[in-house]
Each structure stands twice: as structure tokens, then as C-alpha cells.
Design a protein around this motif. Sequence first.
Motif, PDB file in Angstrom:
ATOM      1  N   UNK A 110       0.834  -1.216   0.000  1.00  0.00           N
ATOM      2  CA  UNK A 110       0.000   0.000   0.000  1.00  0.00           C
ATOM      3  C   UNK A 110       0.858   1.250   0.000  1.00  0.00           C
ATOM      4  N   UNK A 111       2.059   1.167   0.553  1.00  0.00           N
ATOM      5  CA  UNK A 111       2.953   2.319   0.572  1.00  0.00           C
ATOM      6  C   UNK A 111       3.608   2.541  -0.783  1.00  0.00           C
ATOM      7  N   UNK A 112       3.567   1.518  -1.635  1.00  0.00           N
ATOM      8  CA  UNK A 112       4.134   1.634  -2.977  1.00  0.00           C
ATOM      9  C   UNK A 112       3.045   1.912  -4.005  1.00  0.00           C
ATOM     10  N   UNK A 113       1.819   2.209  -3.540  1.00  0.00           N
ATOM     11  CA  UNK A 113       0.756   2.595  -4.456  1.00  0.00           C
ATOM     12  C   UNK A 113      -0.400   1.632  -4.578  1.00  0.00           C
ATOM     13  N   UNK A 114      -0.315   0.456  -3.941  1.00  0.00           N
ATOM     14  CA  UNK A 114      -1.421  -0.499  -4.006  1.00  0.00           C
ATOM     15  C   UNK A 114      -2.618   0.035  -3.225  1.00  0.00           C
ATOM     16  N   UNK A 115      -3.782  -0.470  -3.541  1.00  0.00           N
ATOM     17  CA  UNK A 115      -5.001  -0.011  -2.882  1.00  0.00           C
ATOM     18  C   UNK A 115      -4.964  -0.345  -1.396  1.00  0.00           C
ATOM     19  N   UNK A 116      -5.432   0.579  -0.565  1.00  0.00           N
ATOM     20  CA  UNK A 116      -5.436   0.397   0.877  1.00  0.00           C
ATOM     21  C   UNK A 116      -6.719  -0.309   1.302  1.00  0.00           C
ATOM     22  N   UNK A 117      -6.584  -1.345   2.094  1.00  0.00           N
ATOM     23  CA  UNK A 117      -7.726  -2.028   2.682  1.00  0.00           C
ATOM     24  C   UNK A 117      -8.190  -1.215   3.888  1.00  0.00           C
ATOM     25  N   UNK A 118      -9.429  -0.764   3.868  1.00  0.00           N
ATOM     26  CA  UNK A 118      -9.942   0.074   4.952  1.00  0.00           C
ATOM     27  C   UNK A 118      -9.905  -0.641   6.296  1.00  0.00           C
ATOM     28  N   UNK A 119      -9.960  -1.955   6.266  1.00  0.00           N
ATOM     29  CA  UNK A 119      -9.944  -2.730   7.504  1.00  0.00           C
ATOM     30  C   UNK A 119      -8.535  -3.199   7.889  1.00  0.00           C
ATOM     31  N   UNK A 120      -7.530  -2.768   7.163  1.00  0.00           N
ATOM     32  CA  UNK A 120      -6.163  -3.206   7.455  1.00  0.00           C
ATOM     33  C   UNK A 120      -5.764  -2.751   8.855  1.00  0.00           C
ATOM     34  N   UNK A 121      -5.106  -3.612   9.615  1.00  0.00           N
ATOM     35  CA  UNK A 121      -4.699  -3.222  10.981  1.00  0.00           C
ATOM     36  C   UNK A 121      -3.599  -2.173  10.971  1.00  0.00           C
ATOM     37  N   UNK A 353       0.127   1.289  26.306  1.00  0.00           N
ATOM     38  CA  UNK A 353      -1.291   1.119  25.958  1.00  0.00           C
ATOM     39  C   UNK A 353      -1.885   2.415  25.409  1.00  0.00           C
ATOM     40  N   UNK A 354      -1.482   3.576  25.970  1.00  0.00           N
ATOM     41  CA  UNK A 354      -2.005   4.832  25.433  1.00  0.00           C
ATOM     42  C   UNK A 354      -1.446   5.114  24.043  1.00  0.00           C
ATOM     43  N   UNK A 355      -0.235   4.615  23.754  1.00  0.00           N
ATOM     44  CA  UNK A 355       0.300   4.740  22.389  1.00  0.00           C
ATOM     45  C   UNK A 355      -0.574   3.972  21.412  1.00  0.00           C
ATOM     46  N   UNK A 356      -0.961   2.773  21.794  1.00  0.00           N
ATOM     47  CA  UNK A 356      -1.822   1.956  20.928  1.00  0.00           C
ATOM     48  C   UNK A 356      -3.192   2.622  20.762  1.00  0.00           C
ATOM     49  N   UNK A 357      -3.789   3.056  21.872  1.00  0.00           N
ATOM     50  CA  UNK A 357      -5.111   3.693  21.779  1.00  0.00           C
ATOM     51  C   UNK A 357      -5.042   5.012  21.026  1.00  0.00           C
ATOM     52  N   UNK A 358      -3.973   5.789  21.252  1.00  0.00           N
ATOM     53  CA  UNK A 358      -3.835   7.055  20.533  1.00  0.00           C
ATOM     54  C   UNK A 358      -3.657   6.847  19.037  1.00  0.00           C
ATOM     55  N   UNK A 359      -2.966   5.773  18.665  1.00  0.00           N
ATOM     56  CA  UNK A 359      -2.810   5.433  17.247  1.00  0.00           C
ATOM     57  C   UNK A 359      -4.138   5.032  16.635  1.00  0.00           C
ATOM     58  N   UNK A 360      -4.861   4.172  17.329  1.00  0.00           N
ATOM     59  CA  UNK A 360      -6.134   3.694  16.788  1.00  0.00           C
ATOM     60  C   UNK A 360      -7.172   4.814  16.713  1.00  0.00           C
ATOM     61  N   UNK A 361      -7.053   5.818  17.588  1.00  0.00           N
ATOM     62  CA  UNK A 361      -7.973   6.951  17.542  1.00  0.00           C
ATOM     63  C   UNK A 361      -7.768   7.788  16.278  1.00  0.00           C
ATOM     64  N   UNK A 362      -6.567   7.727  15.682  1.00  0.00           N
ATOM     65  CA  UNK A 362      -6.282   8.453  14.433  1.00  0.00           C
ATOM     66  C   UNK A 362      -5.954   7.469  13.308  1.00  0.00           C
ATOM     67  N   UNK A 363      -6.540   6.309  13.356  1.00  0.00           N
ATOM     68  CA  UNK A 363      -6.168   5.207  12.475  1.00  0.00           C
ATOM     69  C   UNK A 363      -6.157   5.603  10.996  1.00  0.00           C
ATOM     70  N   UNK A 364      -7.238   6.176  10.536  1.00  0.00           N
ATOM     71  CA  UNK A 364      -7.336   6.518   9.115  1.00  0.00           C
ATOM     72  C   UNK A 364      -6.370   7.635   8.751  1.00  0.00           C
ATOM     73  N   UNK A 365      -6.252   8.634   9.619  1.00  0.00           N
ATOM     74  CA  UNK A 365      -5.360   9.754   9.318  1.00  0.00           C
ATOM     75  C   UNK A 365      -3.911   9.283   9.234  1.00  0.00           C
ATOM     76  N   UNK A 366      -3.502   8.430  10.161  1.00  0.00           N
ATOM     77  CA  UNK A 366      -2.116   7.960  10.176  1.00  0.00           C
ATOM     78  C   UNK A 366      -1.821   7.111   8.943  1.00  0.00           C
ATOM     79  N   UNK A 367      -2.765   6.238   8.563  1.00  0.00           N
ATOM     80  CA  UNK A 367      -2.570   5.412   7.368  1.00  0.00           C
ATOM     81  C   UNK A 367      -2.434   6.287   6.124  1.00  0.00           C
TER      82      UNK A 367
END
Length: 873
Positions: A110-121, A353-367
Motif C-alpha cells: 500500500x505504501x508503494x501505491x497499491x489499494x489500501x484495505x480500509x480494515x487493514x490493521x 497502551x495509550x500509544x496503541x489507543x492514541x494510534x487507533x484513535x487516528x487510524x485513518x489519518x495515520x494510514x
Amino acid sequence: MRRFLALAAASALSLSAASAAPIEDFKLPGVVYNKDITTPDAFLGHGLGEKPIRHDQMVAYLKLLAEQSERLSVETIGHTHERRPILFFKVTSPEHQGRIEEIREAHVASLAGAEIDADAPSIIWINYGVHGAESAGMDAAIPTLYHFAAAQGEEVERQLEESVILIVAILNPDGHSRRVDHVETFSGAVPVTDPAHAVHNLWTAARTNHYWFDLNRQWLLLTQPESQAWVSAWQKWKPQVSGDFHEMGSQSTYYFHPGEPKRKNPLIPDEARDIAKGIAEVHREFLDSEGQLYFTEQGFDNFYIGKGSTYPQVNGGIGILFEVGAARGGAIESPSGERSYADNIRTHFRTTLTTINGTLAQKERIAEYQRTFFENASEAAGDHPVKAYVVSAGEDRSRMERFLAFLDTHDIDVHQLEEDITVGERTFSPSDSYVVPLNQDQHVMVRGAFDKVTEFEENIFYDVSGWTVPLAFDLDYAPLKLRIERGEDAGRFNANLIGEKVDDVDSRANGPVARSNYGYIMPWTDRLAGKALYRVLDEGLLVRAANEAFEVRTNNGVQDFDAGTLFVPLAGQEESPQAIHRLVQTLAREEGIAVIPVASGAGDDATASLGGASFTPIEKPSVLVVFDDGIARYDAGEVWHFLDQELRMPVTLRRKGELGDLDWSRYTHLIMPGGGRVSLPEGAHERVKRWVREEGGTLIALRQSAHWAQDAMLGGKDAAEPKKEEPAEDAEKLRFDYAEMGVRDAEHLVRGAIFATDLDTSHPLGFGYGDRVLPSLRNTSATLDWPMDNPYAVVAAYPDEGSVLTGYVSEMREGEISGTPSVIAQPVGRGQVILMADNPVFRGFFLGTDRLLMNAVFFSDLIDSPSGTYEEE
């Protein structure tokens, strides 16, 4: 009697128990834990923070968790110098574990241009334990992995379903083991919270790895097996968010990124900082809920790209540094109250744990941020005036191969040069040159490795300010401003410039060496020639080195060779010609060293015959390196690593304060690295002077030791040195605002800048170098004085103008350093004193200057004294 023994045993088990915490104190409120998963208490026999946990215990327990839980998988990604394993955990749902490689491949694609799976972890990386002295930064791996193995409920199931958590535990097992030994050695039955107690004093000795390297400077440099293991795994996964857990001084509270706003590397996008601030809100919420003191956006920077929290940010990720005030010995007094080892472990666990939760709270933006980071590489390359770099190490194959391996580990594409190209006065040949295009996914990382930076928004740096890699390797390199494109239009404007992509570093093995009836030549151009030379000397063979260029008849006709070239004759040896041939065959095969059979003792021009005075026998060196007692462990470790690992030479290590009872007759060289208090004790000082002057020893002094040795061994500063003028009585009085003190105090520090030096390549210390310009890393402002009685003594000097190649140096400091000696080699009696203003083996990475140390060890006997006196003309 039995009751007495039982009480004694109970007392021993309660070592520092006041600071211990049972696993119940780590469990999240309201969360049920699977009783079939072994708790840390049950396995270790004590609570976390009660006593240090040995590496073998941690390895055994964490592997047991992976066996007991379908949520954890583990692999060994490398081993340390002391052969301890580096464990790499993948933590996610059992369903994801079943297709973990598929998830990784899809993420990277996905970082090389492939389509991103919205459900990707989300891909989250956690570093535990890069500094061995920082106990909580390592032990936090235990409650974290136990939690994800045993915790039940919707929250943990959601985290595991929405993420793949990658955990390195421990990054620095060797340093960790030294910490455990230190704490156990100085601990008693009753905890001692006094900061002056020895149990709390274990900084550099345990902070570093086996060779005393700071591994949190190695994410870029990759000279150590630990960093090679983690960075390879990191680049294989390309995580979105990386957490890096540390300890700081006990007087401090708790710190987390995004860090000081003005101290951000300009290559890091501003959005990375905004995302880190969003994650920081989750850390704040937790810490506020417990009333814990903390700070952020102060003190720590994101400038040097070789640290664990900054490296991700020039590779498309978000890096977050965590620091907690240390309690290395279990519990310690601090200005904020008593600090405990167990509390620090727990806080790092909870901010994981707050790093994980903080990441998941911005999941789409970070991806989207990460995908855009790489997608924008082509546009950024198009806007940049430099389109590629062409690089060459000339005949030094090992230096080039190290550079190619460096690029490969950082996932940087490199291509063969397809045809000759001339840039300025340098012509690059396809036989030994490569092209690194900027139009590639790793565009920012290429910039980070190749850019020269000499202008900065602020002049305060936590680490070095200049690290341009081709300069560190002393490569011939040049920017190309031609247009280079990839894909179907590759090379549209320069079709013959870029060749095939280099996927594998070539083997160093050379072909068979033909037999000679006279001897064998080994050129000194390859940096591993020193390794081969020591091996030959260690076999008891005679070796002669050329003092000047020469020609000789070989099996392939007359050939020219440079000064420094080695000659292994067959005459005069105790070994048979057959045995010598087997040895040189082995060197050619295993070390990749060029070995040329000799057909005659001279060429057509016999002025430099192999048996003449222009060749000098080389003595097998026996090296003593001093450390501690004011010598910096980092500096001493870098010297030790170079001689031991690179040259495979035995090194005697001795504390500086323990030199009095040595048998000096067994040593040929004494190396004094830099440090804060480098002077030798009076008795040792006089003994070393006698060893140099009367017994022919060679003293090699680096950085601060060079300044001490110039004064103590060579007679001090020249009397004609200009005195500083006293300020006039009516001079303007200086007054600054107190708030400016930090910046003004840092203004004239030299923070790891790379300087140019002018090297005399005809001097024995310059043998093997192709040109006179040699970049050198400088991180002190002190300067050497010009020797007034020997005009040949200055081997290298900083030029009068344009000495700074990259990094921060104030105008005043540059003026003071420019025009001063960098390397001095001064014969003293029967011996030599060699002074180097810089550390030639800085962090084991400056492959350009490390030859200076190699030449000083092998060629010191080739240095002659002038026969007359000289006056200034």
C-alpha cells in the motif's frame, strides 16, 4: 537452626521488596485475565521491580507467553556480540496471526501505491531497552506482553483486531545483563534510596553494548549487530507509529514527544508533529488521571535521524520518545519524592497502551499520512535541484560494499553506473561507481543521508549536527542535476546513465592467486588490507611496506603501486613457499584482498627495488588501550571495536589508573582515547615518556588526549603563541537577558560537525588515501598547536577557509579551528607521538578516517625525523 535458615532465605528473597509490585498492581481495572497464562510473579518468584530480571529469565518467560497464547508469535532476529538473542514479538488477534505475512506484504504494498484495505490493521512498533542501564525501559515488555496474552474483554479484543503490535524485547541484552550484575552486586537486604549509593551509579558501563556503543545512535549508522537486526525488521514492516522507551535522570519526572518545536529536522513533515500531539493527548489523559507529573515539547529534539524516535519520522512513520526519571537500584530519592523501579515499569506499560489507543484513535489519518509520505516522493524529487548522487570508493572495495549494504538495510535503491560521467574534475567509471536516484520511495531518507546542512533555526542539539554519510565514508561523490525518472520512462533524458538496480552486495572473494617464486604484493588501497596484514604477521611472516611509489614486474607484466603497498617475500621466511601461497590464497578468498604474484625484484625502473631501502619491515603490533578514570567509554569502545572487529587484532584494555605495574616491553603502541580527565598519573606519565623516547614505543592520542599529550609529551605550547589581548577599560560592557542563556551558551559548542582536512598522502599515515581532502567528524573546540621544530610533523590540517562541510559550527569557532593541525606525527627519541584532534573511529562509522588509526598502528616505524633544522622562509 532450620527456622533461622528459613528466615535468612526469606530476607534474601525480599531484596528491595519495598519497591516491588505484584502483577495485580499492573492489571487494568475491570479487566479479567486468563488464569491459564502464567503470571510474571509465578514464573520469576517475585513481583516486578523487586529485583533485576536476568536476560535468560526474561527470554524464557516471554517465550513461554508466546507458547501459551495464540495472540503472540516470536522470532529471534539477531544476536549480540555476547551471543544473546534479540527477540521480536508480533502481537495481534489469532486470526491475524494466521495470515501475518499476508498482512505485512499488503501494508508494504500500500505504501508503494497499491489499494489500501480500509480494515487493514495499524502497524505499531515498540522499542524496549536500547539502553541497558534504563531498567524500566526493558522490563515494561513483561507486563505488556502478559497483558496481551492474558487480558480478556472487548477493549483488548478490539486493539488486537485493529492492530499488529511489533515489540523488540530487549534491544540491548548485553548492556541489560551488565545492569543486572551491577545492581545485584551492590544491593543489600535493606533498600538504599540515597542517590550517592553505588547501586544507582551505572551509567555508561551498563547503558552501552559490549563495545560500549550507544545503540540509540545506531539506527542510522548500523555498525553493531543489534541495530542491524532491528532496522532490518523495521524496514521489513515499515510501521506507522513507533514508541521508544527510556529513562532519564532521577530528578526528572516523565516525558513524551512531540518534543521541542524548534528542534525538528526540516525533512520531517509538520503533520508528523501534529499527529504525535494528538497521540500525546491520550498520554496526558492517563497521566492526569493519576496525578503524575510530566512534561512534553521541552528539552528533547527530533534532529539527528539516527535515534529510535527520530529515525521513523524520516521513513514515513511517527516516532514517540518516552523518558521516565530513573530508579535503577530499585528506589531512589528525588526532588519529586521517592521514585520506584516498579512504578516506572508500570507507567511505561500504561503509556504503551495509550500509544496503541492514541494510534487507533487516528487510524485513518495515520494510514493516509504514511501512504502520502511515500506517494509525494516523486513530486519532491522533481522539485529538488539534485536528481541523483553518483558515488565511488575507487579501488577500496570493502568501503564501497559497506556503503551498499548500508543503503540496502535502509531500503534505499542504488543502481550501477552505466557509462563514464565527469562531474567537475572527477570522472566516475562504471567499474567502481554507483548512482543513488532521489526519485524513489525513500527520497527523504536519501536526503537525510546525503544532504549537507550548515544553517539551522536553532543551535542547541541533543546529539551531532552533521552526519553526511558519503563524507563519513570518504567517498568520491557528486550531485547530478540531470533528470532521472523511473517506470516506463526510466532514463528518458539520460538512457545510458543508470544501469541495473543493485539487489545484492557482491561477494568479496577473489579468484585463485598464481604461484610466485619471488613473493606477493598486497596493495594498501582496501581498508581491510590491515586485517590481512595482521593475519600475515600473526603467522610469523616477514612483511615489507613501500615508503614511496614503485613499479615491479608481476606475472601480468610491469605494474605501478603506491606508497604503503605491502610485499611478502619468499626469501628469509621460516614458512615454506607452499605454505605462504596457501595463506595468500586464503586472504584473497576470505577477505577479498587483491594479491599479486611478483616475477622480479624490480620493474623497468629499478630505483625502488623490493629489497632496497625504500621498503621497511613491518613489526607485529601489540596494542594497549586505556579506558575509564577520565577516558570516555564511548571513545575507548570505538577504538577497541575497530581494532578487534575490523582488524581482528588482540587488544589489551587497561584502566588508566592501573598502568604502574605493566611490563611495557611487550607493547608497541599505547592508544589514549579522548575524555574529560585524560592526563596520566605522574608515575605512569614518566614511564610512558621513557617508553616512547628510549624504548621506541608509539603513543597515539585522540581528541582531548591529543591536547594533553602535546603539552606533556612534546614540550607544551610554543612561547611565540599570541597572547589574548586584555579588553580596553572603555570597552562596551556585555549584558544579555537571562532567557537567552541556553541558546548563547550553546552558540559556540561544536556539535558533531564534519570538517574538511588537507591530508599529506605522501606521509605514512596518509598511505592508501586517494586524494588530499579527508572529511573528519569534530565534536570538540580545542585545537592543536603547530609544531615549530619539524615542518613534516603535520600530517593533516584544517584548511584556512571552507573547513566546515556539514553540521553546526559558529563563525567564531570555525575561525579558531581553521588553519590548525588535525593530525601530528612527531618522532620522540626512538619512538613516536601521534596526535589526532578528532576521533578517527567515531561511532565505528567513519570509514574514511579509520585508516588513520590503522596506519598509525602498522606504519609508525616508517615515520622518520628530519635531519636538519628549519627556519621560517
